[in-house]
Design a protein around this motif. Sequence first.
Motif, mmCIF file in Angstrom:
data_model
loop_
_atom_site.group_PDB
_atom_site.id
_atom_site.type_symbol
_atom_site.label_atom_id
_atom_site.label_comp_id
_atom_site.label_asym_id
_atom_site.label_seq_id
_atom_site.Cartn_x
_atom_site.Cartn_y
_atom_site.Cartn_z
ATOM 1 N N ARG A 101 0.838 -1.208 0.000
ATOM 2 C CA ARG A 101 0.000 0.000 0.000
ATOM 3 C C ARG A 101 0.870 1.254 0.000
ATOM 4 N NH1 ARG A 101 -5.399 0.601 0.962
ATOM 5 N NH2 ARG A 101 -5.971 2.773 0.728
ATOM 6 N N ILE A 102 1.932 1.244 0.756
ATOM 7 C CA ILE A 102 2.828 2.397 0.787
ATOM 8 C C ILE A 102 3.442 2.614 -0.593
ATOM 9 C CG2 ILE A 102 5.023 3.269 1.714
ATOM 10 C CD1 ILE A 102 4.197 1.884 4.382
ATOM 11 N N GLU A 103 3.862 1.555 -1.229
ATOM 12 C CA GLU A 103 4.437 1.656 -2.578
ATOM 13 C C GLU A 103 3.403 2.186 -3.563
ATOM 14 O OE1 GLU A 103 7.385 1.858 -5.233
ATOM 15 O OE2 GLU A 103 7.637 1.354 -3.105
ATOM 16 N N TYR A 104 2.177 1.710 -3.456
ATOM 17 C CA TYR A 104 1.085 2.199 -4.299
ATOM 18 C C TYR A 104 0.882 3.699 -4.082
ATOM 19 C CZ TYR A 104 -3.767 3.322 -5.442
ATOM 20 O OH TYR A 104 -4.895 3.940 -5.916
ATOM 21 N N MET A 105 0.833 4.119 -2.830
ATOM 22 C CA MET A 105 0.621 5.539 -2.516
ATOM 23 C C MET A 105 1.777 6.399 -3.020
ATOM 24 S SD MET A 105 -1.009 5.271 1.308
ATOM 25 C CE MET A 105 -1.046 7.051 1.512
ATOM 26 N N LYS A 106 2.981 5.882 -2.894
ATOM 27 C CA LYS A 106 4.167 6.614 -3.361
ATOM 28 C C LYS A 106 4.103 6.824 -4.874
ATOM 29 C CE LYS A 106 9.175 6.146 -3.309
ATOM 30 N NZ LYS A 106 10.284 5.262 -2.939
ATOM 31 N N LYS A 107 3.780 5.772 -5.611
ATOM 32 C CA LYS A 107 3.677 5.889 -7.072
ATOM 33 C C LYS A 107 2.547 6.822 -7.480
ATOM 34 C CE LYS A 107 5.831 1.544 -8.265
ATOM 35 N NZ LYS A 107 5.667 0.168 -8.688
ATOM 36 N N LYS A 108 1.427 6.707 -6.799
ATOM 37 C CA LYS A 108 0.282 7.565 -7.071
ATOM 38 C C LYS A 108 0.638 9.039 -6.819
ATOM 39 C CE LYS A 108 -4.517 7.992 -5.540
ATOM 40 N NZ LYS A 108 -5.505 7.443 -4.610
ATOM 41 N N ASN A 109 1.404 9.302 -5.780
ATOM 42 C CA ASN A 109 1.787 10.664 -5.421
ATOM 43 C C ASN A 109 2.782 11.262 -6.409
ATOM 44 O OD1 ASN A 109 3.879 12.484 -3.708
ATOM 45 N ND2 ASN A 109 1.782 12.791 -2.986
ATOM 46 N N GLU A 110 3.550 10.421 -7.101
ATOM 47 C CA GLU A 110 4.541 10.911 -8.066
ATOM 48 C C GLU A 110 3.903 11.689 -9.214
ATOM 49 O OE1 GLU A 110 6.723 7.438 -9.234
ATOM 50 O OE2 GLU A 110 7.922 7.426 -7.403
ATOM 51 N N LYS A 111 2.618 11.497 -9.432
ATOM 52 C CA LYS A 111 1.921 12.208 -10.503
ATOM 53 C C LYS A 111 1.820 13.703 -10.222
ATOM 54 C CE LYS A 111 -0.860 8.141 -11.536
ATOM 55 N NZ LYS A 111 -2.187 7.546 -11.447
ATOM 56 N N GLY A 112 2.007 14.081 -8.953
ATOM 57 C CA GLY A 112 1.996 15.499 -8.608
ATOM 58 C C GLY A 112 0.612 16.109 -8.473
ATOM 59 N N THR A 113 -0.407 15.310 -8.358
ATOM 60 C CA THR A 113 -1.767 15.840 -8.269
ATOM 61 C C THR A 113 -2.294 15.911 -6.842
ATOM 62 O OG1 THR A 113 -2.684 13.628 -8.589
ATOM 63 C CG2 THR A 113 -2.368 14.983 -10.567
ATOM 64 N N GLU A 114 -1.500 15.481 -5.875
ATOM 65 C CA GLU A 114 -1.954 15.415 -4.486
ATOM 66 C C GLU A 114 -1.806 16.748 -3.743
ATOM 67 O OE1 GLU A 114 -3.246 12.606 -3.019
ATOM 68 O OE2 GLU A 114 -3.018 11.447 -4.845
ATOM 69 N N GLY A 115 -0.944 17.649 -4.228
ATOM 70 C CA GLY A 115 -0.725 18.916 -3.538
ATOM 71 C C GLY A 115 0.367 18.844 -2.482
ATOM 72 N N PHE A 116 1.036 17.699 -2.380
ATOM 73 C CA PHE A 116 2.144 17.523 -1.441
ATOM 74 C C PHE A 116 3.025 16.398 -1.963
ATOM 75 C CE2 PHE A 116 -1.031 14.491 -0.155
ATOM 76 C CZ PHE A 116 -0.316 13.367 0.222
ATOM 77 N N GLN A 117 4.232 16.316 -1.433
ATOM 78 C CA GLN A 117 5.115 15.211 -1.792
ATOM 79 C C GLN A 117 5.077 14.172 -0.685
ATOM 80 O OE1 GLN A 117 8.736 17.660 -3.112
ATOM 81 N NE2 GLN A 117 8.942 15.662 -4.110
ATOM 82 N N LEU A 118 4.993 12.918 -1.062
ATOM 83 C CA LEU A 118 5.068 11.814 -0.120
ATOM 84 C C LEU A 118 6.493 11.277 -0.161
ATOM 85 C CD1 LEU A 118 3.723 9.858 1.842
ATOM 86 C CD2 LEU A 118 3.043 8.479 -0.125
ATOM 87 N N ILE A 119 7.178 11.400 0.956
ATOM 88 C CA ILE A 119 8.566 10.959 1.053
ATOM 89 C C ILE A 119 8.607 9.747 1.975
ATOM 90 C CG2 ILE A 119 10.921 11.649 1.652
ATOM 91 C CD1 ILE A 119 9.642 13.323 -0.607
ATOM 92 N N VAL A 120 9.155 8.644 1.483
ATOM 93 C CA VAL A 120 9.215 7.404 2.254
ATOM 94 C C VAL A 120 10.672 7.117 2.602
ATOM 95 C CG1 VAL A 120 8.682 4.937 2.290
ATOM 96 C CG2 VAL A 120 7.162 6.526 1.071
ATOM 97 N N PHE A 121 10.924 6.949 3.894
ATOM 98 C CA PHE A 121 12.250 6.572 4.371
ATOM 99 C C PHE A 121 12.144 5.202 5.027
ATOM 100 C CE2 PHE A 121 12.410 11.237 4.605
ATOM 101 C CZ PHE A 121 13.573 11.482 3.895
ATOM 102 N N ASP A 122 12.834 4.219 4.448
ATOM 103 C CA ASP A 122 12.933 2.906 5.081
ATOM 104 C C ASP A 122 14.151 2.976 5.992
ATOM 105 O OD1 ASP A 122 13.874 0.184 5.599
ATOM 106 O OD2 ASP A 122 12.362 -0.448 4.150
#
Length: 193
Positions: free
Chosen positions: A49-70
């Motif tokens: 789900r996190i990977e899905y959300m990260k890819k979805k956010n890359e489109k730039g339509t969310e109004g914010f950047q999703l940054i994931v740190f493992d």
Amino acid sequence: MMAGLEERLDKMELAIRKQTFRENSGRANEVNFWVFDYDPKKELEVRERIEYMKKKNEKGTEGFQLIVFDLYDMIMEYLEEKDFVNSYGRFEKRRGFDYIIRAVSTSMKMNEDDSILIRKIVEQTPENAVVFLTGVGKCYPLLRSHKILNNLHQSVLKASVVLFFPGTYTEQELILFNEIKDDNYYRAFKLVK
């Protein structure tokens, strides 16, 4: 009664999209720190789900950047950069795993406000971002969740942070893998119940 994982992930995804979530106006105007706890057996579903959300956010339509740190990957990258991985293997055979934990912790300044991990997170987080911290279970016992949360509270990070926690968070204590209690106080809120 706690909702199912998929329903909780849906609620979490909706919550982080709200501007108010990203305004850093938590209780008592503290920076927003959130814990999303889940059954450790559901780790792979959470990662997907996190990977899905990260890819979805890359489109730039969310109004914010999703940054994931493992966090685990960050520790391993540091150890590889310093060419410590092979050395630690030899040290573990001679001195034991507790020595390795202390050595890694000291080398990365885990107990300090400006630890290597905290600096990287702060430096690599742009304005108007939501930060996801993952890999907590993989890090144990090299890194304890309370160290990251407490050190991030002391940092200048201006983003909302969600710590994905494989276990239970009661807003009083973190119980890793639903077995290992951490007796520290946290200033983080449970994201979705």
